[in-house]
Design an enzyme around this catalytic site. Structure first.
Site, PDB file in Angstrom:
ATOM      1  N   GLY A   1      -4.480  -1.992  -2.982  1.00 23.71           N
ATOM      2  CA  GLY A   1      -4.912  -1.345  -4.210  1.00 23.71           C
ATOM      3  C   GLY A   1      -3.789  -1.441  -5.216  1.00 23.71           C
ATOM      4  O   GLY A   1      -2.673  -0.975  -4.953  1.00 23.71           O
ATOM      5  N   ALA A   2      -4.054  -2.059  -6.362  1.00 21.49           N
ATOM      6  CA  ALA A   2      -2.979  -2.362  -7.317  1.00 21.49           C
ATOM      7  C   ALA A   2      -2.117  -1.150  -7.671  1.00 21.49           C
ATOM      8  O   ALA A   2      -0.878  -1.216  -7.583  1.00 21.49           O
ATOM      9  CB  ALA A   2      -3.572  -3.003  -8.582  1.00 21.49           C
TER      10      ALA A   2
ATOM     11  N   ASP B   1      -6.948  -5.973 -11.219  1.00 25.64           N
ATOM     12  CA  ASP B   1      -5.555  -6.059 -10.788  1.00 25.64           C
ATOM     13  C   ASP B   1      -4.629  -6.497 -11.918  1.00 25.64           C
ATOM     14  O   ASP B   1      -3.436  -6.238 -11.868  1.00 25.64           O
ATOM     15  CB  ASP B   1      -5.438  -7.032  -9.615  1.00 25.64           C
ATOM     16  CG  ASP B   1      -5.991  -6.427  -8.336  1.00 25.64           C
ATOM     17  OD1 ASP B   1      -5.191  -5.960  -7.514  1.00 25.64           O
ATOM     18  OD2 ASP B   1      -7.223  -6.400  -8.170  1.00 25.64           O
TER      19      ASP B   1
ATOM     20  N   ASN C   1      -9.529  -9.768 -10.604  1.00 30.79           N
ATOM     21  CA  ASN C   1      -9.927  -8.734  -9.655  1.00 30.79           C
ATOM     22  C   ASN C   1     -10.294  -9.417  -8.340  1.00 30.79           C
ATOM     23  O   ASN C   1     -10.278 -10.649  -8.237  1.00 30.79           O
ATOM     24  CB  ASN C   1     -11.111  -7.920 -10.197  1.00 30.79           C
ATOM     25  CG  ASN C   1     -11.346  -6.654  -9.389  1.00 30.79           C
ATOM     26  OD1 ASN C   1     -10.421  -5.905  -9.092  1.00 30.79           O
ATOM     27  ND2 ASN C   1     -12.593  -6.400  -9.006  1.00 30.79           N
ATOM     28  N   LYS C   2     -10.629  -8.631  -7.340  1.00 32.85           N
ATOM     29  CA  LYS C   2     -10.951  -9.173  -6.019  1.00 32.85           C
ATOM     30  C   LYS C   2     -11.955 -10.320  -6.136  1.00 32.85           C
ATOM     31  O   LYS C   2     -12.921 -10.229  -6.878  1.00 32.85           O
ATOM     32  CB  LYS C   2     -11.517  -8.064  -5.131  1.00 32.85           C
ATOM     33  CG  LYS C   2     -11.814  -8.485  -3.700  1.00 32.85           C
ATOM     34  CD  LYS C   2     -10.591  -9.076  -3.014  1.00 32.85           C
ATOM     35  CE  LYS C   2      -9.421  -8.116  -2.998  1.00 32.85           C
ATOM     36  NZ  LYS C   2      -8.184  -8.738  -2.465  1.00 32.85           N
TER      37      LYS C   2
ATOM     38  N   GLN D   1     -13.255  -4.910   2.251  1.00 31.85           N
ATOM     39  CA  GLN D   1     -12.769  -3.647   1.679  1.00 31.85           C
ATOM     40  C   GLN D   1     -13.917  -2.740   1.235  1.00 31.85           C
ATOM     41  O   GLN D   1     -13.791  -1.517   1.251  1.00 31.85           O
ATOM     42  CB  GLN D   1     -11.830  -3.917   0.490  1.00 31.85           C
ATOM     43  CG  GLN D   1     -10.510  -4.552   0.861  1.00 31.85           C
ATOM     44  CD  GLN D   1     -10.527  -6.055   0.696  1.00 31.85           C
ATOM     45  OE1 GLN D   1     -11.552  -6.703   0.879  1.00 31.85           O
ATOM     46  NE2 GLN D   1      -9.387  -6.625   0.329  1.00 31.85           N
TER      47      GLN D   1
END
Length: 342
Positions: A50-51, A228, A238-239, A187
């Protein structure tokens, strides 16, 4: 350093501990962490992830080391090594930059400790403001789709995108969440489902490749995701899989929001094409592992493409939900994000 307690990170009575997110949801194991090598391994293996949380975990470790009498040169080395663990998420870089500034003070130990405490408390406040602003965009009865994990496990507060959902549920009491499992490391299936159950928010778990059929059936009202790193022009990392959702949302005319604190802005990066994308271990795609054990389903030597993140272009984003406000495409096109960091 004062006691600082979050869902997956705590500094309490002189000891720093992190919750092993690799083992969730079926095992809740806390690891003590008092040295740089241990923290690097925890971050790289995604036991700490998690950033925002990565930056805070690294910051608290450096503060702990400073209080233990580690000399200035070694603290600088620790900051550099921790910063290098994850190249995409900018929150870690912001935190380490703040510690470097504290290191230049005459009483650098006090400066580092104060900075780490401030970053932790500030993140809680940022989460609250983001969540409150984002919840105003959610209507009663909305079916919301989200990707990866952006809740309290990933921050010191209630989270970014998942924090918005939490606040919306508090307000309306009848939202429902579609949870992307988020391959390859699950996740969403492991962590977001865990948090939504804990918060008693109705959800349905789906495979990533099921999102399009849900949108086509009219069963998705809004999409909210985290970030992120957000570039100056509004492109964001992002992911991996986030870009897929943005394209699908655009085609199906579904509002698509990115939720992040101002600490995720990187206005020194002009556009998404300039963001370094972390490439991860091929084994994560050849099979799966976790608290349940390990399984290998692909040929042992299968070639693998495994970026941790992808880039979503600004033109696919309905709105940027930050702690400072909600910004639309026209505002971002006119340079609003850059203004916020000046």
């Amino acid at each position: 350093m004062q006691n600082l307690i979050a869902s997956s990170l705590k500094y309490e009575n002189g000891s720093l501990s992190v919750l092993d997110q690799y083992l969730l949801p079926h095992q809740q194991v806390w690891h003590q962490c008092h040295d740089v090598g241990t923290m690097k391994e925890l971050i790289i293996s995604l036991k700490v992830r998690g950033a925002p949380l990565i930056g805070l975990s690294a910051s608290l470790l450096v503060a702990y080391l400073a209080e233990q009498g580690v000399v200035k040169g070694e603290l600088e080395k620790a900051i550099n090594e921790l910063e290098a663990t994850r190249p995409t998420a900018v929150n870690l870089m912001h935190c380490m930059a703040a510690l470097r500034r504290a290191l230049t003070q005459s009483d650098y130990v006090a400066g580092i400790v104060t900075t780490a405490e401030r970053l932790f408390i500030e993140d809680i406040e940022l989460c609250e403001r983001m969540a409150s602003r984002g919840a105003e965009l959610i209507n009663s009865g909305d079916n919301i789709l989200t990707h990866c994990n952006t809740g309290a496990l990933a921050t010191a507060g209630i989270g970014t995108a998942l924090g918005v959902i939490y606040k919306a549920q508090q307000k309306h009491g009848n939202v429902h969440v579609w949870v992307d499992e988020t391959r390859p490391l699950l996740q969403g299936g492991r962590l977001t489902a865990f948090e939504l159950e804990r918060w008693k928010i109705p959800y349905t778990l789906i495979c990533d490749n099921m999102a399009a059929s849900l949108m086509a059936a009219g069963k998705v009202d809004k999409i909210v995701v985290g970030a992120d790193r957000i570039a100056a022009n509004g492109d964001f990392a992002n992911k991996v899989g986030t870009y897929n959702l943005a394209v699908l949302a655009h085609f199906h005319n579904i509002p698509f929001y990115v939720v992040a604190p101002i600490t995720t802005l990187d206005t020194n990066t002009a556009c998404g094409g300039d963001i370094e994308i972390e490439q991860r271990n091929p084994q994560e795609v050849r099979g799966v592992s976790g608290s349940f054990g390990e399984a290998l389903w692909a040929p042992t030597n299968a070639n693998v493409y495994n970026p941790a993140f992808d880039i979503t272009p600004a033109k696919l984003v309905t709105g940027w939900v930050l702690d400072t406000g909600v910004y639309n495409q026209q505002q971002v096109l006119m340079g609003k994000l850059k203004e916020l960091t000046q």
